[in-house]
Design a protein around this motif. Structure first.
Motif, PDB file in Angstrom:
ATOM      1  N   GLN A 187       0.831  -1.210   0.000  1.00 47.09           N
ATOM      2  CA  GLN A 187       0.000   0.000   0.000  1.00 47.09           C
ATOM      3  C   GLN A 187       0.866   1.261   0.000  1.00 47.09           C
ATOM      4  N   THR A 191       0.737   3.934  -2.997  1.00 46.90           N
ATOM      5  CA  THR A 191       0.510   5.352  -2.732  1.00 46.90           C
ATOM      6  C   THR A 191       1.564   6.204  -3.428  1.00 46.90           C
ATOM      7  N   ILE A 194       0.978   6.085  -7.294  1.00 49.76           N
ATOM      8  CA  ILE A 194      -0.130   6.945  -7.719  1.00 49.76           C
ATOM      9  C   ILE A 194       0.281   8.413  -7.663  1.00 49.76           C
ATOM     10  N   THR A 213      -6.420   4.651 -13.922  1.00 52.93           N
ATOM     11  CA  THR A 213      -6.316   5.516 -12.754  1.00 52.93           C
ATOM     12  C   THR A 213      -7.484   5.295 -11.808  1.00 52.93           C
ATOM     13  N   VAL A 214      -8.700   5.199 -12.355  1.00 55.91           N
ATOM     14  CA  VAL A 214      -9.887   4.995 -11.533  1.00 55.91           C
ATOM     15  C   VAL A 214      -9.800   3.686 -10.761  1.00 55.91           C
ATOM     16  N   SER A 216      -7.137   1.959 -10.043  1.00 60.57           N
ATOM     17  CA  SER A 216      -6.044   2.023  -9.068  1.00 60.57           C
ATOM     18  C   SER A 216      -6.476   2.764  -7.811  1.00 60.57           C
ATOM     19  N   LEU A 217      -7.226   3.854  -7.985  1.00 56.21           N
ATOM     20  CA  LEU A 217      -7.715   4.602  -6.826  1.00 56.21           C
ATOM     21  C   LEU A 217      -8.752   3.804  -6.043  1.00 56.21           C
ATOM     22  N   TRP A 220      -6.786   1.292  -4.109  1.00 57.07           N
ATOM     23  CA  TRP A 220      -6.132   1.976  -2.995  1.00 57.07           C
ATOM     24  C   TRP A 220      -7.127   2.201  -1.861  1.00 57.07           C
ATOM     25  N   THR A 221      -8.357   2.578  -2.207  1.00 52.95           N
ATOM     26  CA  THR A 221      -9.388   2.816  -1.193  1.00 52.95           C
ATOM     27  C   THR A 221      -9.752   1.532  -0.461  1.00 52.95           C
ATOM     28  N   SER A 224      -6.934   0.619   1.828  1.00 54.26           N
ATOM     29  CA  SER A 224      -6.866   1.565   2.953  1.00 54.26           C
ATOM     30  C   SER A 224      -7.915   1.228   4.008  1.00 54.26           C
TER      31      SER A 224
END
Length: 268
Positions: A187, A191, A194, A213-214, A216-217, A220-221, A224
């Motif tokens: 993570q 981070t 990104i 990108t979407v 990957s975000l 990431w969420t 997290s």
């Protein structure tokens, strides 16, 4: 014969040898084992040669070649290295039995299949973004494999199946601890990857990468939330397994989805 091909063939042979040594050790030893000297020597040599072959396939005189097969073998080389390091630290030899065949297969495909994907010139910022992404994806892939083993272990414990394979697994708590160690490191790298992407990629929309990108975000969420839940609420078991696999699925959709669209659909 090119050095990439020679080193690739040698790596495949050494992967097979390492797998043979590891399989024999698992069959003949009752205790949980780490990689023995023969496994470590052949495995590390295979990974080194794999890395050389993958690097030469990706790094060309006219730029970087990020065809889907070529970049996949680079990622598998990183996964194999991380799996071997994990195996040397802890008695989890079963991971190698899954990773090494995949690494050998990816390497074989990269030697047999070429790509018309255009080479790219990268500045230091973009190179950092690519390197961090490869490392993050590799660690998340290893964490997902760990989650799959954890699911298998959970299932057998709930159904009271005491098989010979189960005796090769570390205790459940150690398996979960390793899973979250991998997730934390991955993570952090994701981070940074990104952030580097937003800083150094000039126009994501122009490059056809908005969905990468979407996804990957979104991944990431998910990771997290999972790590926060572990830290604050003590999440474990099926929650950890499902969260890890869901996040990795989003990464796969983002990375390979964009590669397929750009290389085969738009490129065709």
């Amino acid at each position: 014969m090119p050095i990439s091909t020679l080193s690739g063939i040698a790596a495949i042979v050494l992967y097979i040898a390492s797998l043979s040594f590891q399989s024999h050790a698992i069959r003949t030893q009752n205790a949980r084992i780490k990689a023995g000297p023969a496994v470590a020597a052949t495995g590390l040599a295979a990974i080194a040669l794999h890395g050389i072959s993958a690097w030469l396939l990706v790094v060309r005189p006219d730029g970087y070649h990020f065809g889907i097969v070529q970049v996949s073998t680079l990622i598998l080389a990183a996964i194999a290295l991380l799996a071997m390091i994990t195996n040397l630290r802890r008695p989890l030899a079963i991971i190698v039995l899954w990773v090494f065949p995949l690494a050998a297969l990816a390497l074989l495909l990269s030697l047999l299949i070429d790509s018309d994907y255009p080479t790219q010139q990268l500045n230091a910022g973009l190179a950092a973004h690519v390197l961090l992404s490869v490392l993050a994806y590799s660690l998340f892939a290893l964490a997902s494999l760990q989650a799959a083993f954890l699911a298998y272990q959970n299932y057998n414990l709930r159904h009271q199946h005491a098989s010979a394979v189960m005796r090769r697994f570390p205790p459940l708590q150690d398996m979960e601890k390793l899973l979250f160690e991998l997730l934390w490191i991955a993570q952090i790298l994701l981070t940074l990857a990104i952030a580097a992407g937003f800083m150094f990629v000039d126009d994501l929309m122009a490059q056809g990468l908005p969905h990468k990108t979407v996804f990957s975000l979104l991944a990431w969420t998910v990771f997290s939330v999972l790590l926060w839940g572990r830290y604050r609420l003590g999440w474990r078991g099926n929650t950890a397994i499902k969260g890890t696999l869901a996040g990795f699925a989003l990464l796969l959709l983002g990375f390979y989805g964009s590669k397929i669209v750009i290389e085969f659909i738009l490129g065709g």
